[in-house]
Scaffold this motif. Sequence first.
Motif, mmCIF file in Angstrom:
data_model
loop_
_atom_site.group_PDB
_atom_site.id
_atom_site.type_symbol
_atom_site.label_atom_id
_atom_site.label_comp_id
_atom_site.label_asym_id
_atom_site.label_seq_id
_atom_site.Cartn_x
_atom_site.Cartn_y
_atom_site.Cartn_z
ATOM 1 N N THR A 3 5.985 1.562 -7.610
ATOM 2 C CA THR A 3 7.195 1.931 -8.367
ATOM 3 C C THR A 3 8.025 0.596 -8.206
ATOM 4 O O THR A 3 7.901 -0.212 -7.709
ATOM 5 N N GLU A 4 9.080 0.789 -8.955
ATOM 6 C CA GLU A 4 10.197 -0.566 -8.829
ATOM 7 C C GLU A 4 10.678 -0.376 -7.312
ATOM 8 O O GLU A 4 11.098 -1.692 -7.075
ATOM 9 N N MET A 5 10.665 0.668 -6.645
ATOM 10 C CA MET A 5 11.045 0.346 -5.135
ATOM 11 C C MET A 5 9.921 -0.172 -4.291
ATOM 12 O O MET A 5 10.103 -0.488 -3.083
ATOM 13 N N GLY A 6 8.819 -0.432 -4.734
ATOM 14 C CA GLY A 6 7.615 -0.947 -4.139
ATOM 15 C C GLY A 6 6.837 0.005 -3.544
ATOM 16 O O GLY A 6 5.755 -0.258 -2.932
ATOM 17 N N ALA A 7 7.173 1.261 -3.595
ATOM 18 C CA ALA A 7 6.168 2.447 -3.002
ATOM 19 C C ALA A 7 4.813 2.500 -3.885
ATOM 20 O O ALA A 7 5.058 2.232 -5.081
#
Length: 73
Positions: A41-45
Amino acid sequence: MEAASIEMRFEEGTKKPCRTCKWQIADPTNPEQGQCTVGRTEMGAVWKRWIRDVFNMTCGKHEEGKLSFREHV
Ligand code: SF4
């Protein structure tokens, strides 16, 4: 140029199976199955995707090799 698609597809006898891809985590109890960790995801998850046939599934993000321990989840 089109961006490589992470959309998994069935391709019998593919030369780039999930099996040899660095994003794949093998299922210890069933060698035909595994999980794909290429999704971020954009958050790095990391979102994992189920691979029902690691020998005959592939996608545009196939990369041969092994993920370093640090990158694993
Ligand atoms: S080939 Fe694609 S779907 Fe298969 S493990 Fe690699 S990145 Fe995931």
